[in-house]
Scaffold this active site. Structure first.
Site, PDB file in Angstrom:
ATOM      1  N   GLU A 265       0.825  -1.214   0.000  1.00  0.00           N
ATOM      2  CA  GLU A 265       0.000   0.000   0.000  1.00  0.00           C
ATOM      3  C   GLU A 265       0.861   1.267   0.000  1.00  0.00           C
ATOM      4  O   GLU A 265       0.639   2.195   0.779  1.00  0.00           O
ATOM      5  CB  GLU A 265      -0.968  -0.011   1.189  1.00  0.00           C
ATOM      6  CG  GLU A 265      -1.952  -1.183   1.157  1.00  0.00           C
ATOM      7  CD  GLU A 265      -3.016  -1.099   2.247  1.00  0.00           C
ATOM      8  OE1 GLU A 265      -2.853  -0.285   3.184  1.00  0.00           O
ATOM      9  OE2 GLU A 265      -4.013  -1.837   2.162  1.00  0.00           O
TER      10      GLU A 265
ATOM     11  N   GLU B 141      -5.704  -8.812   0.000  1.00  0.00           N
ATOM     12  CA  GLU B 141      -6.235  -8.740   1.364  1.00  0.00           C
ATOM     13  C   GLU B 141      -7.732  -8.509   1.308  1.00  0.00           C
ATOM     14  O   GLU B 141      -8.204  -7.656   0.549  1.00  0.00           O
ATOM     15  CB  GLU B 141      -5.613  -7.589   2.181  1.00  0.00           C
ATOM     16  CG  GLU B 141      -4.213  -7.805   2.685  1.00  0.00           C
ATOM     17  CD  GLU B 141      -3.756  -6.641   3.583  1.00  0.00           C
ATOM     18  OE1 GLU B 141      -4.626  -5.898   4.088  1.00  0.00           O
ATOM     19  OE2 GLU B 141      -2.535  -6.471   3.750  1.00  0.00           O
TER      20      GLU B 141
END
Length: 393
Positions: free
Chosen positions: A131, A276
């Site tokens: 991220e 995720e």
């Protein structure tokens, strides 16, 4: 005719060997980074979770073959040796700048953390950062591509590039809008970094990795988002007028939003993998929906959805693959309470809630029962046979 030629010319003598060698050169080997549709993230920001060896036992019992970790801890890599799992290791964000600026360091990192564990430990991929784009540390945005290239070049120099997939996971912070899915685009501030990264990933055959959390979307606007829509429960869903498609669950919509952003950027053929997704079983008072009931419902229904082995409304041929977050509740994670309550298993190895898996004690006992029963049975048979022989003779 083809069968006749192949049996008479290629299946005997040196011609067969020459054919195989030339065919192998024409068709490059590709690594299978993901088996089936279901994987899991093995985070370890905790001081009370089971050992890596115990985790292997737990995941084997759950029949989960695809595992992601967020670093390259050697005790974990040793524990997964000989297991047959598909393991993706991580290069932490804190090492991106070094790897981007120094190719030799990247080469040494791959030697120490990948090459030295192959082929025993089934490392199938390296996640370069997590991220990064859209994140708060802007200094890393410009380092990500260089780090990914240097890590890839290191695998190529070591002749591992056909075995190891290079990727990076993205959050929804990279998108300017994701509703409806067809309207999704990358943020202008992200595009200048994302586009060259996607060009590189397209060249080396890497997917777009997405961290997708319907739970977070629901928590951000519980008054206007249908909880059932987020939980794969029966609902009227949404309609995307541009795609002319109906969505009955939010995860599919989030995945298609990513496909839309990729299409708008010119990358129509890139696959989206969910790296995720999950639902917290507990949270702070302001974290709407973070509770045990919703966590169980989401993860149970997610398993059923993935088991169908189907794509999304916009990409029906691209079977959805997802890594669940996470194996354990991690008690040392900072931030909101939800961050410490995503685990399918508690720190002691017992299940957090029932979605069809068994806790560590059950997994361990099932693994040992065959050995125990066999040993006991053998001892009983020997004693019985000796007693019988005494009676006979």
């Amino acid at each position: 005719m083809a069968n006749h030629i192949s049996s008479s010319c290629f299946l005997h003598g040196p011609f067969h060997l020459l054919f195989l060698l030339s065919f192998a050169q024409m068709v490059p080997l590709t690594v299978q980074t993901f088996t089936g549709t279901y994987g899991i993230n093995y985070g370890r920001i905790a001081d009370n979770i089971p050992s890596p060896d115990q985790v292997v036992t737990l995941l084997r019992a759950a029949k989960i073959r695809n595992v992601r970790i967020y670093d390259a801890d050697h005790s974990v890599l040793k524990a997964f040796s000989g297991t047959g799992f598909n393991l993706v290791i991580g290069l932490p964000n804190g090492q991106l700048q070094d790897m981007s600026s120094n190719a030799d360091h990247a080469l040494n990192w791959v030697k120490d953390n990948v090459q030295s564990f192959l082929p025993g430990t089934p490392i199938r991929g390296i996640a370069v950062g997590n991220e990064v784009l859209g994140g708060e540390d802007y200094s890393l945005w410009g380092e990500l591509l260089g780090a990914a290239k240097n890590i890839y070049n290191a695998t190529k120099k070591l002749n591992l590039h056909e075995q190891i997939e290079i990727s990076t996971a993205n959050s929804f912070a990279v998108f300017s809008n994701s509703y409806p899915p067809s309207s999704c685009k990358f943020k202008d501030s992200v595009t200048q970094y994302m586009k060259p990264l996607l060009e590189f990933f397209s060249q080396i055959g890497s997917p777009f990795c997405l961290n997708a959390y319907p739970s977070l979307a629901y928590a951000s606007d519980p008054e206007h988002i249908d909880l059932n829509y987020a939980l794969f429960q029966p609902t009227k869903g949404i309609y995307d007028p541009k795609f002319r498609l109906h969505y009955d669950n939010m995860l599919d919509a989030q995945i298609d939003a990513a496909y839309s952003a990729l299409e708008n950027a010119g990358f129509n053929k890139m696959e989206v993998i969910v790296t995720e997704t999950g639902w917290a079983s507990n949270g702070d008072p302001n974290e709407a929906g973070a509770n045990m009931t919703n966590a169980r419902t989401y993860n149970y229904n997610l398993r059923k959805r993935l088991a169908k082995r189907k794509g999304t409304p916009h990409r029906p041929k691209n079977i959805v693959k997802a890594y669940i977050f996470a194996v354990f509740n991690e008690d040392s994670k900072p931030g909101a309470s939800s961050e410490r309550n995503y685990g399918l298993f508690k720190a002691d190895g017992n299940i957090s809630y029932d979605i069809g898996f068994h806790g560590l004690n059950a997994a361990r006992s099932s693994r040992l029962s065959l050995k125990s029963i066999s040993a006991d049975s053998m001892a009983t048979m020997i004693v019985s046979l000796c007693a019988l022989m005494l009676l006979i003779f």
